[in-house]
Design a protein around this motif. Structure first.
Motif, mmCIF file in Angstrom:
data_model
loop_
_atom_site.group_PDB
_atom_site.id
_atom_site.type_symbol
_atom_site.label_atom_id
_atom_site.label_comp_id
_atom_site.label_asym_id
_atom_site.label_seq_id
_atom_site.Cartn_x
_atom_site.Cartn_y
_atom_site.Cartn_z
ATOM 1 N N MET A 29 58.165 110.655 -10.741
ATOM 2 C CA MET A 29 58.779 109.495 -11.391
ATOM 3 C C MET A 29 59.204 109.884 -12.797
ATOM 4 N N ARG A 30 60.473 109.740 -13.091
ATOM 5 C CA ARG A 30 60.998 110.074 -14.416
ATOM 6 C C ARG A 30 60.448 109.085 -15.439
ATOM 7 N N VAL A 31 59.887 109.602 -16.525
ATOM 8 C CA VAL A 31 59.255 108.766 -17.539
ATOM 9 C C VAL A 31 59.600 109.298 -18.927
ATOM 10 N N GLY A 84 60.153 105.233 -0.904
ATOM 11 C CA GLY A 84 59.593 104.344 -1.913
ATOM 12 C C GLY A 84 60.660 103.594 -2.679
ATOM 13 N N VAL A 85 60.216 102.572 -3.417
ATOM 14 C CA VAL A 85 61.085 101.821 -4.319
ATOM 15 C C VAL A 85 61.251 102.631 -5.601
ATOM 16 N N ARG A 86 62.477 102.695 -6.126
ATOM 17 C CA ARG A 86 62.744 103.462 -7.337
ATOM 18 C C ARG A 86 63.081 102.518 -8.489
ATOM 19 N N ASP A 87 62.069 102.176 -9.265
ATOM 20 C CA ASP A 87 62.294 101.352 -10.450
ATOM 21 C C ASP A 87 62.919 102.150 -11.586
ATOM 22 N N ASP A 88 62.942 103.460 -11.462
ATOM 23 C CA ASP A 88 63.485 104.299 -12.522
ATOM 24 C C ASP A 88 64.945 104.655 -12.293
ATOM 25 N N VAL A 89 65.607 103.972 -11.359
ATOM 26 C CA VAL A 89 67.019 104.203 -11.071
ATOM 27 C C VAL A 89 67.757 102.875 -11.122
ATOM 28 N N GLU A 90 68.863 102.839 -11.859
ATOM 29 C CA GLU A 90 69.688 101.632 -11.924
ATOM 30 C C GLU A 90 70.598 101.550 -10.702
#
Length: 307
Positions: free
Chosen positions: A23-25, A292-298
């Protein structure tokens, strides 16, 4: 800054690192206080309490990297998935801690470093005392991209990212100065609807996926059912899908009856990632598996990848 899919570059101008499956953070320390955020700006500090030591690294610093969770010595996106969406207690986190693989430093002691070349930024990163933090590591750089591709393939890892040594950092932009090369196909998609399991209307049996097209609409990319069985996955999806239910299909064209039968339509705002075996001639994902769900992608960043 985002990498562009492409063939593996060659030459002395390029540096190579592992493409971490995580996950990109962005880690931002200001006045000794740490905030962890996804690229979309969602605060995930409470999701990873084992990274609290980053606040001691410097009173003012911004780091870019990937949070990974090891499974059998290899980063596993599936193993990380349950940590991406909710806060956990320090005791739960320390029972199976993540690692923050840092690959860039964007600010240090109030100085913006984004216009400096990558080689200089990495030299600055190397001078930081990351060795004193058990859950933080610097993502190694390698001079031989082909050798790294071979090693990551043998170990079942995702792939390689090549970066020009002279590249500056442009937040949120996809740059040809960073190139990603993967061993397997993956695709980020938008959920446009879902279908219940045949044996239970309360469980999600399949997601109807879409990819934005050039006309501003969304093209149907197929449905995925594999990878949805876990209770944690079902809970996350149910919580996300309920508020975005809509009466009409969000897809630009007709969805085949075999896929649309019994569908619950949703606004295309939820980003998910699937693994797959390529694309069919009809433009459908071949044997997709939900990751998975990607909250780190618009949603605006999604495009059809190769495969």
């Amino acid at each position: 800054m985002l990498a562009t899919p492409g063939p593996l570059p060659t030459g002395d101008d390029w540096l190579f690192e592992v493409k971490w499956d995580g996950m990109r953070v962005i880690a931002d320390v200001a006045d000794g206080t740490l905030q962890l955020a996804t690229r979309t700006g969602r605060d995930v500090t409470a999701n990873f309490p084992e990274l609290a030591g980053l606040a001691e690294l410097a009173p003012d610093v911004v780091l870019d990297g990937e949070v990974v969770l090891l499974d059998g010595g290899v980063p596993s996106f599936d193993a990380l998935a349950h940590r991406m969406h909710s806060a956990v207690s320090p005791s739960v986190a320390l029972a199976r801690p993540v690692t923050f693989m840092v690959f860039d430093v964007l600010r240090l002691y109030g100085v913006d470093l984004t216009d400096r070349p990558l080689a200089e930024r990495r030299a600055t990163l190397d001078r930081l005392d990351l060795d004193g933090l058990d859950t933080v590591a610097s993502s190694p750089l390698y001079p031989d991209g082909e050798a790294l591709m071979a090693v990551t393939g043998e170990r079942g890892m995702e792939g390689v990212v090549a970066k020009r040594a002279d590249s500056v950092y442009r937040a949120g932009r996809r740059s040809p100065s960073w190139v990603k090369v993967t061993h397997r196909y993956s695709q980020t998609c938008l959920i446009g609807g879902w279908r219940s399991e045949r044996t239970s209307v309360l469980r999600i049996g399949a997601l109807l996926l879409g990819v934005p097209d050039d006309d501003g609409g969304m093209t149907f990319a197929g449905r995925v059912g594999s990878g949805l069985a876990g209770s944690a996955v079902q809970q996350v999806l149910a919580e996300r899908l309920a508020p975005v239910t809509t009466a009409a299909s969000p897809f630009g064209g007709d969805v085949p009856r075999v896929d649309a039968n019994g569908a619950h339509w949703t606004e295309p705002t939820i980003v998910v990632e699937v693994a797959h075996l390529g694309w069919t001639a009809a433009g459908r994902l071949r044997q997709p598996v939900f990751r998975g769900v990607r909250d780190d992608v618009e949603p605006s960043e999604i495009r059809r990848e190769r495969g």
